[in-house]
Motif scaffolding. Structure first.
Motif, PDB file in Angstrom:
ATOM      1  N   ALA A   6       0.884  -1.048   0.045  1.00  0.00           N
ATOM      2  CA  ALA A   6       0.089   0.062   0.104  1.00  0.00           C
ATOM      3  C   ALA A   6       0.804   1.139   0.107  1.00  0.00           C
ATOM      4  O   ALA A   6       0.612   2.286  -0.668  1.00  0.00           O
ATOM      5  CB  ALA A   6      -1.050  -0.048   1.086  1.00  0.00           C
ATOM      6  N   ALA A   7       1.864   1.202   0.748  1.00  0.00           N
ATOM      7  CA  ALA A   7       2.712   2.387   0.882  1.00  0.00           C
ATOM      8  C   ALA A   7       3.529   2.777  -0.605  1.00  0.00           C
ATOM      9  O   ALA A   7       3.614   3.923  -0.828  1.00  0.00           O
ATOM     10  CB  ALA A   7       3.866   2.279   2.028  1.00  0.00           C
ATOM     11  N   LEU A   8       3.704   1.622  -1.419  1.00  0.00           N
ATOM     12  CA  LEU A   8       4.140   1.705  -2.730  1.00  0.00           C
ATOM     13  C   LEU A   8       3.256   2.065  -3.584  1.00  0.00           C
ATOM     14  O   LEU A   8       3.353   2.534  -4.819  1.00  0.00           O
ATOM     15  CB  LEU A   8       5.103   0.680  -3.071  1.00  0.00           C
ATOM     16  CG  LEU A   8       6.272   0.087  -2.198  1.00  0.00           C
ATOM     17  CD1 LEU A   8       6.889  -1.311  -2.405  1.00  0.00           C
ATOM     18  CD2 LEU A   8       7.245   1.110  -2.575  1.00  0.00           C
ATOM     19  N   GLY A   9       2.248   2.163  -3.377  1.00  0.00           N
ATOM     20  CA  GLY A   9       0.990   2.511  -4.285  1.00  0.00           C
ATOM     21  C   GLY A   9       0.591   1.192  -5.104  1.00  0.00           C
ATOM     22  O   GLY A   9       0.252   1.560  -6.242  1.00  0.00           O
ATOM     23  N   LEU A  10       0.786  -0.083  -4.646  1.00  0.00           N
ATOM     24  CA  LEU A  10       0.477  -1.094  -5.557  1.00  0.00           C
ATOM     25  C   LEU A  10      -0.875  -1.959  -5.117  1.00  0.00           C
ATOM     26  O   LEU A  10      -1.374  -2.825  -6.088  1.00  0.00           O
ATOM     27  CB  LEU A  10       1.622  -2.277  -5.264  1.00  0.00           C
ATOM     28  CG  LEU A  10       3.004  -1.597  -5.731  1.00  0.00           C
ATOM     29  CD1 LEU A  10       4.249  -2.877  -5.369  1.00  0.00           C
ATOM     30  CD2 LEU A  10       3.130  -1.352  -7.166  1.00  0.00           C
ATOM     31  N   VAL A  11      -1.346  -1.365  -3.859  1.00  0.00           N
ATOM     32  CA  VAL A  11      -2.553  -1.910  -3.674  1.00  0.00           C
ATOM     33  C   VAL A  11      -3.431  -0.798  -2.902  1.00  0.00           C
ATOM     34  O   VAL A  11      -2.839   0.278  -2.422  1.00  0.00           O
ATOM     35  CB  VAL A  11      -2.387  -3.186  -2.707  1.00  0.00           C
ATOM     36  CG1 VAL A  11      -1.857  -4.268  -3.372  1.00  0.00           C
ATOM     37  CG2 VAL A  11      -2.036  -2.865  -1.332  1.00  0.00           C
ATOM     38  N   ARG A  12      -4.686  -0.912  -2.739  1.00  0.00           N
ATOM     39  CA  ARG A  12      -5.642  -0.124  -2.070  1.00  0.00           C
ATOM     40  C   ARG A  12      -6.309  -0.852  -1.291  1.00  0.00           C
ATOM     41  O   ARG A  12      -6.953  -1.882  -1.727  1.00  0.00           O
ATOM     42  CB  ARG A  12      -6.616   0.786  -3.254  1.00  0.00           C
ATOM     43  CG  ARG A  12      -7.243   1.736  -2.426  1.00  0.00           C
ATOM     44  CD  ARG A  12      -8.223   2.840  -3.306  1.00  0.00           C
ATOM     45  NE  ARG A  12      -8.726   1.928  -4.240  1.00  0.00           N
ATOM     46  CZ  ARG A  12      -8.543   2.193  -5.703  1.00  0.00           C
ATOM     47  NH1 ARG A  12      -7.554   2.659  -5.897  1.00  0.00           N
ATOM     48  NH2 ARG A  12      -9.354   1.325  -6.572  1.00  0.00           N
ATOM     49  N   ARG A  13      -6.290  -0.570   0.070  1.00  0.00           N
ATOM     50  CA  ARG A  13      -7.218  -1.293   1.031  1.00  0.00           C
ATOM     51  C   ARG A  13      -8.499  -0.708   0.920  1.00  0.00           C
ATOM     52  O   ARG A  13      -8.842   0.370   1.011  1.00  0.00           O
ATOM     53  CB  ARG A  13      -6.568  -1.177   2.260  1.00  0.00           C
ATOM     54  CG  ARG A  13      -5.468  -2.280   2.444  1.00  0.00           C
ATOM     55  CD  ARG A  13      -4.785  -2.108   3.771  1.00  0.00           C
ATOM     56  NE  ARG A  13      -3.843  -3.223   4.276  1.00  0.00           N
ATOM     57  CZ  ARG A  13      -3.239  -3.400   5.016  1.00  0.00           C
ATOM     58  NH1 ARG A  13      -3.001  -2.258   5.891  1.00  0.00           N
ATOM     59  NH2 ARG A  13      -2.308  -4.457   5.311  1.00  0.00           N
ATOM     60  N   GLY A  14      -9.445  -1.688   1.433  1.00  0.00           N
ATOM     61  CA  GLY A  14     -10.932  -1.121   1.507  1.00  0.00           C
ATOM     62  C   GLY A  14     -11.561  -2.143   2.552  1.00  0.00           C
ATOM     63  O   GLY A  14     -11.122  -3.177   2.881  1.00  0.00           O
ATOM     64  N   ASP A  15     -12.743  -1.974   2.969  1.00  0.00           N
ATOM     65  CA  ASP A  15     -13.623  -2.989   3.551  1.00  0.00           C
ATOM     66  C   ASP A  15     -13.565  -4.285   3.195  1.00  0.00           C
ATOM     67  O   ASP A  15     -13.685  -5.164   4.053  1.00  0.00           O
ATOM     68  CB  ASP A  15     -14.979  -2.223   3.940  1.00  0.00           C
ATOM     69  CG  ASP A  15     -14.967  -0.936   4.473  1.00  0.00           C
ATOM     70  OD1 ASP A  15     -14.010  -0.737   5.335  1.00  0.00           O
ATOM     71  OD2 ASP A  15     -15.836   0.010   4.370  1.00  0.00           O
ATOM     72  N   GLY A  16     -13.928  -4.462   1.797  1.00  0.00           N
ATOM     73  CA  GLY A  16     -13.951  -5.874   1.412  1.00  0.00           C
ATOM     74  C   GLY A  16     -12.719  -6.605   1.244  1.00  0.00           C
ATOM     75  O   GLY A  16     -12.697  -7.637   0.701  1.00  0.00           O
ATOM     76  N   GLY A  17     -11.621  -5.808   1.226  1.00  0.00           N
ATOM     77  CA  GLY A  17     -10.303  -6.472   1.144  1.00  0.00           C
ATOM     78  C   GLY A  17      -9.302  -5.677   0.601  1.00  0.00           C
ATOM     79  O   GLY A  17      -9.303  -4.400   0.783  1.00  0.00           O
ATOM     80  N   VAL A  18      -8.617  -6.091  -0.308  1.00  0.00           N
ATOM     81  CA  VAL A  18      -7.428  -5.478  -0.998  1.00  0.00           C
ATOM     82  C   VAL A  18      -7.715  -5.425  -2.550  1.00  0.00           C
ATOM     83  O   VAL A  18      -8.076  -6.169  -3.209  1.00  0.00           O
ATOM     84  CB  VAL A  18      -6.053  -6.090  -0.667  1.00  0.00           C
ATOM     85  CG1 VAL A  18      -5.113  -5.480  -1.629  1.00  0.00           C
ATOM     86  CG2 VAL A  18      -5.652  -6.357   0.684  1.00  0.00           C
ATOM     87  N   THR A  19      -7.501  -4.073  -3.212  1.00  0.00           N
ATOM     88  CA  THR A  19      -7.546  -3.980  -4.822  1.00  0.00           C
ATOM     89  C   THR A  19      -6.294  -3.778  -5.343  1.00  0.00           C
ATOM     90  O   THR A  19      -5.634  -2.862  -4.704  1.00  0.00           O
ATOM     91  CB  THR A  19      -8.520  -2.994  -5.038  1.00  0.00           C
ATOM     92  OG1 THR A  19      -9.635  -2.900  -4.302  1.00  0.00           O
ATOM     93  CG2 THR A  19      -8.565  -2.560  -6.475  1.00  0.00           C
ATOM     94  N   PRO A  20      -5.845  -4.730  -5.946  1.00  0.00           N
ATOM     95  CA  PRO A  20      -4.489  -4.376  -6.543  1.00  0.00           C
ATOM     96  C   PRO A  20      -4.395  -3.593  -7.689  1.00  0.00           C
ATOM     97  O   PRO A  20      -5.474  -3.560  -8.442  1.00  0.00           O
ATOM     98  CB  PRO A  20      -4.306  -6.075  -7.140  1.00  0.00           C
ATOM     99  CG  PRO A  20      -5.472  -6.784  -7.428  1.00  0.00           C
ATOM    100  CD  PRO A  20      -6.484  -6.159  -6.229  1.00  0.00           C
ATOM    101  N   LEU A  21      -3.649  -2.849  -7.949  1.00  0.00           N
ATOM    102  CA  LEU A  21      -3.452  -1.669  -8.938  1.00  0.00           C
ATOM    103  C   LEU A  21      -2.698  -2.223  -9.857  1.00  0.00           C
ATOM    104  O   LEU A  21      -2.004  -2.815  -9.930  1.00  0.00           O
ATOM    105  CB  LEU A  21      -3.051  -0.155  -8.120  1.00  0.00           C
ATOM    106  CG  LEU A  21      -3.827   0.078  -6.980  1.00  0.00           C
ATOM    107  CD1 LEU A  21      -3.033   1.414  -6.359  1.00  0.00           C
ATOM    108  CD2 LEU A  21      -5.413   0.423  -7.575  1.00  0.00           C
ATOM    109  N   PRO A  22      -2.916  -1.496 -11.104  1.00  0.00           N
ATOM    110  CA  PRO A  22      -2.007  -1.877 -12.356  1.00  0.00           C
ATOM    111  C   PRO A  22      -0.707  -1.915 -12.331  1.00  0.00           C
ATOM    112  O   PRO A  22       0.024  -2.916 -12.725  1.00  0.00           O
ATOM    113  CB  PRO A  22      -2.485  -0.864 -13.376  1.00  0.00           C
ATOM    114  CG  PRO A  22      -3.981  -0.462 -12.976  1.00  0.00           C
ATOM    115  CD  PRO A  22      -3.846  -0.271 -11.658  1.00  0.00           C
ATOM    116  N   ALA A  23       0.177  -1.094 -11.303  1.00  0.00           N
ATOM    117  CA  ALA A  23       1.361  -1.199 -11.271  1.00  0.00           C
ATOM    118  C   ALA A  23       1.922  -2.643 -10.680  1.00  0.00           C
ATOM    119  O   ALA A  23       2.984  -2.685 -10.917  1.00  0.00           O
ATOM    120  CB  ALA A  23       1.907   0.120 -10.408  1.00  0.00           C
TER     121      ALA A  23
END
Length: 162
Positions: free
Chosen positions: A120-137
């Motif tokens: 998350a600190a590297l901007g590779l995932v976003r955390r949310g209530d439902g879990g983790v969203t992987p980002l394109p990078a």
């Protein structure tokens, strides 16, 4: 997007000259990579249990993102419980290489949380209530099969008889 597609080389070259960042152009987009580590105080770990866990979680998320891209256009949300189960499985697979406490009951919870904090600190995932969203990078951490170049006939090949 159209402008970027037409002017990509000029834009990327200008950014590279001005910042020293190295361009990484992929189908998912363009990333400017900080190979010297000047732009961040958080790095992707590369050694030890924590580093290996983080890389393998990133690989799992990248694979989930890739598989989802083949089917559904909506964002992928990976449940934390799925990632913890995967880390527990990995701890068994890598028992001879990972530190001993990684195999203790419940260790996967802390190992997963640490890996996700870094991602998350590297901007590779976003955390949310439902879990983790992987980002394109995160796609740059997807493992691929090794490419072995074809071997030219050599000195040690079996002798051929005419």
């Amino acid at each position: 997007r159209e402008y970027l597609a037409r002017q990509r080389h000029r834009i990327v070259t200008s950014i590279e000259r001005a910042t020293g960042l190295v361009p990484e152009v992929r189908a998912e987009g363009i990333a400017m990579v900080d190979e010297r580590g000047d732009c961040t105080d958080v790095t992707m770990p590369d050694q030890g249990t924590d580093g290996h866990v983080t890389l393998l979680v990133a690989e799992h998320l990248a694979d989930r993102l890739r598989r989802a891209a083949l089917g559904a256009p909506h964002p992928v949300v990976v449940p934390i419980a799925e990632l913890e189960a995967r880390v527990a499985e990995l701890a068994r697979e890598h028992a001879n290489w990972w530190r001993a406490d990684s195999r203790e009951p419940g260790a996967e919870v802390g190992l997963t949380a640490d890996a996700l904090d870094r991602l998350a600190a590297l901007g590779l995932v976003r955390r949310g209530d439902g879990g983790v969203t992987p980002l394109p990078a995160i796609a740059r951490y997807r493992l691929r099969e090794p490419i072995t170049p074809p071997r030219a006939p050599g000195l040690f090949d079996e002798a051929r008889t005419p």
